[in-house]
Every structure is written in C-alpha cells, then in structure tokens.
Scaffold this active site. Structure first.
Site, short mmCIF file in Angstrom:
data_model
loop_
_atom_site.label_atom_id
_atom_site.label_comp_id
_atom_site.label_asym_id
_atom_site.label_seq_id
_atom_site.Cartn_x
_atom_site.Cartn_y
_atom_site.Cartn_z
N LYS A 186 0.88 -1.17 0.00
CA LYS A 186 0.00 0.00 0.00
C LYS A 186 0.91 1.21 0.00
O LYS A 186 1.56 1.53 1.00
CB LYS A 186 -0.92 0.02 1.22
CG LYS A 186 -1.79 1.27 1.26
CD LYS A 186 -2.66 1.37 2.49
CE LYS A 186 -3.33 2.74 2.52
NZ LYS A 186 -4.12 2.95 3.72
N GLY B 264 -9.09 8.83 9.03
CA GLY B 264 -9.51 8.85 10.43
C GLY B 264 -10.62 9.81 10.78
O GLY B 264 -10.97 9.97 11.95
N ALA C 6 -10.01 5.40 3.31
CA ALA C 6 -9.97 6.58 4.17
C ALA C 6 -11.31 7.31 4.23
O ALA C 6 -11.94 7.56 3.20
CB ALA C 6 -8.88 7.56 3.73
N GLY C 7 -11.69 7.62 5.43
CA GLY C 7 -12.89 8.43 5.65
C GLY C 7 -14.16 7.63 5.87
O GLY C 7 -15.17 8.17 6.31
N ASN D 257 -10.50 1.14 8.69
CA ASN D 257 -9.68 0.96 9.89
C ASN D 257 -10.32 1.63 11.10
O ASN D 257 -10.93 1.00 11.95
CB ASN D 257 -8.26 1.48 9.64
CG ASN D 257 -7.28 1.13 10.75
OD1 ASN D 257 -6.08 1.18 10.56
ND2 ASN D 257 -7.73 0.75 11.93
N THR D 258 -10.23 2.95 11.14
CA THR D 258 -10.66 3.69 12.33
C THR D 258 -12.07 3.34 12.77
O THR D 258 -12.32 3.11 13.97
CB THR D 258 -10.56 5.21 12.06
OG1 THR D 258 -9.20 5.52 11.73
CG2 THR D 258 -10.98 6.00 13.29
#
Lengths: 65, 258
Positions: free
Chosen positions: B97, B158, B184-185, B206-207
């Site tokens: 990545k 995040g 992301a997001g 992830n987050t």
C-alpha cells in the site's frame, strides 16, 4: 565494539550482523535491516562484518491502516 | 457475489482492514476474524531494544490473508521505494500500500510523488496499491503506470466523514480499468454500502472499526454492509427520479367504492 542501532549506541562482541541480531534475540522473520540507508538483504547478514561506529537500522511490523 | 481479482489473486471478501488504533492485538485479531477480510494492512517501525511489545505480526499471519504493508511515514517517492524494499524483505510479500502524505495535518496524499513512486515500484516488481486523491485524471495515470488498484480517499484519514468525494469517485469508478478501492474516511457501514453500490471494488476500513464501542461486532456490520452494497450493485439499482412527484407502486384504481 560499539555500533549504532536505530540511533542508539550498543556494545557488542558479535563479529557479523547475523550474530549481532541473534545476540539481540531478534527473529529472522518480520524484520529488515538497513545499512547506510540501503537495504541489507538477509542473505548478506552472515557475511557482513560489524565495524566500530557502524550504523544499522532494523525495522519490524507495527499496527497501521 | 463476483470474486474480486487483484494482480491474479482472488478475494471473496471485498472488505480490507487496517490494523491501527485497536486497544489490543487480541481485539484486532478478533475483529479481523469477524470481518472475514482477506487483506490486512500493517505499518513499519524501528525496533527498540527495551520494547517488549507483543509482536502484532503473529496476530495477523494467516494463509487466507494477504498482508498489505504500507509506507506510512515516508515523505517522497525516494523514501517510499526504500520503505518498500524493507517491507518486502521483512514480510516476504511484494504487495504494497503506497502512501505518501507529507502533510501531517490532513494526511492528504502527494499526487506527484505517488505517481513517480508507482512508476518505479511497478518496474521493480511490486504489486502497488496506491492511496491517492479522488482525482480521476491521476487515477488513470496510476493505472497506466501499472498500479494494481487505485485507492482514492472518501475523506481525510480517520475522520469518519464518509464519501465527501462521492461525485469524483463515480467518475473514477466509471473510467477505471483496475479495481477501485475506497480508502480513508469511511466511518459507518452505510458509507461502505454507498461506495459498493456505486461500483467500488472494495473498501478499506480501519478507524471506524478499531475505535467502535465493540470492534468485533462493528467488523461484522461492515462485512454485511459491503456485501449488501456489492449485491445491490450487481443486481442493478433502480433509477432515481429527478423530482419528488410520486410514481405509484400499487394500483390506484378504487376498489372499496363503486
């Protein structure tokens, strides 16, 4: 002899990089070693001699997205 | 569901997981298992001799899971290439990545350096999955450079703000010849479902899972959302009307009165 590992000075009696990593109880899988900002492939660890002031970087896995 | 193929490897799950921000490695492992993911990201750090941390790697090693080391922390293409070489050596995979975000405030990827690094890493035999701006032109350039996927952002890393870039993601998905992974997001299962309904090939989360009250159950919620969104996409969504004027779905003929 003193070498630098990740910017910390370490005293060692090891002769080679391979012995040094064993002395530090580091696993062979999951780490990588760089010397002078260049990758030092695992196949060269046992033939690469330590020298006074040598600067090594050793990385391992970390959590991340 | 159609299987996802990236660089010749088949994936049954279209949910990729990041491993940051979990409160423990055990919880991370349980969330990974619950999600059904087959692709998991990880980062790299320098070993500290007095650091007796539990090694995260042993919690994610699994023959069904493709490790996806990232280049987080690098500031330009040159550093990314160095990091890629270290990760290939450490983890025994040429999958990467690629993320180059020198600005610590918004963590937005540097498009110029990302394209430059992709071109070189592909030539060096890496399977490159670049985290990138939701820029359709850039995504085509990354594809031409040999990227295995493109991974445009929905919103800054995040933030859990969802698909702030949705109209550009639509263009990217329409034009792309490689899988589009929204990265992301994504902050809620509904965001992931929306991306999948649009035709995204996968989502990287992830987050939203790691900081959930119950990460394991949230991982299941994302799994279901990604599957539902993909199934909806493959089934063909109905067109959205231009106005709010209703179109009856039941017969309007009166049957109670003569």
């Amino acid at each position: 002899m003193k070498v630098w590992l990740n910017n910390k000075e370490v005293e060692t009696d090891s002769i080679t990089v391979s012995q040094f990593l064993e002395e530090l109880l580091l696993p062979r899988y999951g780490i990588a070693v760089a010397l002078d900002n260049k990758l030092l492939p695992q196949g060269q660890w046992s033939e690469t001699l330590l020298y006074e002031g040598m600067r090594l970087v050793v990385i391992k896995a970390a959590c991340g997205g | 569901m159609e299987k996802l193929v990236i660089a010749g490897r088949e994936f049954r799950s279209r949910l990729f997981l990041g491993t940051g921000k979990f409160s423990s490695n055990d919880l991370m492992k349980r969330a990974i298992n619950a999600s059904g993911t087959e692709m998991v990201t990880l980062a790299m750090k320098r070993i500290e001799l007095d650091d007796k941390d539990d090694d995260m790697l042993q919690h994610i090693i699994n023959p069904n899971i493709q490790l996806l080391p990232n280049t987080s922390g690098v500031r330009n293409a040159e550093e990314a290439i160095f990091a890629a070489q270290l990760s290939r050596e450490a983890f025994g995979t040429n999958w990467l990545k690629l993320e180059i975000h020198p600005d610590p405030r918004y963590l937005l990827p540097d498009s110029t350096e990302t394209l430059k690094a992709t071109e070189q890493l592909v030539k060096m035999g890496f399977v490159v999955l670049p985290y990138c701006q939701a820029d359709p032109t850039l995504c085509k350039r990354l594809e031409e450079a040999g990227a295995a996927t493109v991974m445009p952002l929905g919103a800054p890393i995040g933030t859990n703000k969802g698909l702030q870039t949705r109209e550009f993601l639509r263009i990217i998905i329409e034009q792309s010849g490689v899988p589009v992974v929204v990265d992301a997001g994504i902050g809620a299962p509904s965001h992931a479902a929306e991306a999948m309904e649009m035709g995204a090939a996968a989502c990287l989360v992830n987050t939203a899972i790691a900081v959930a009250g119950n990460p394991e159950r949230m991982a299941i919620a994302f799994k279901q959302a990604v599957e539902a969104g993909r199934m909806a996409y493959e089934s063909g969504l109905g067109l959205q009307a231009d106005s709010l004027v209703a179109e009856a779905s039941s017969p309007l003929t009166s049957f109670l009165n003569d």
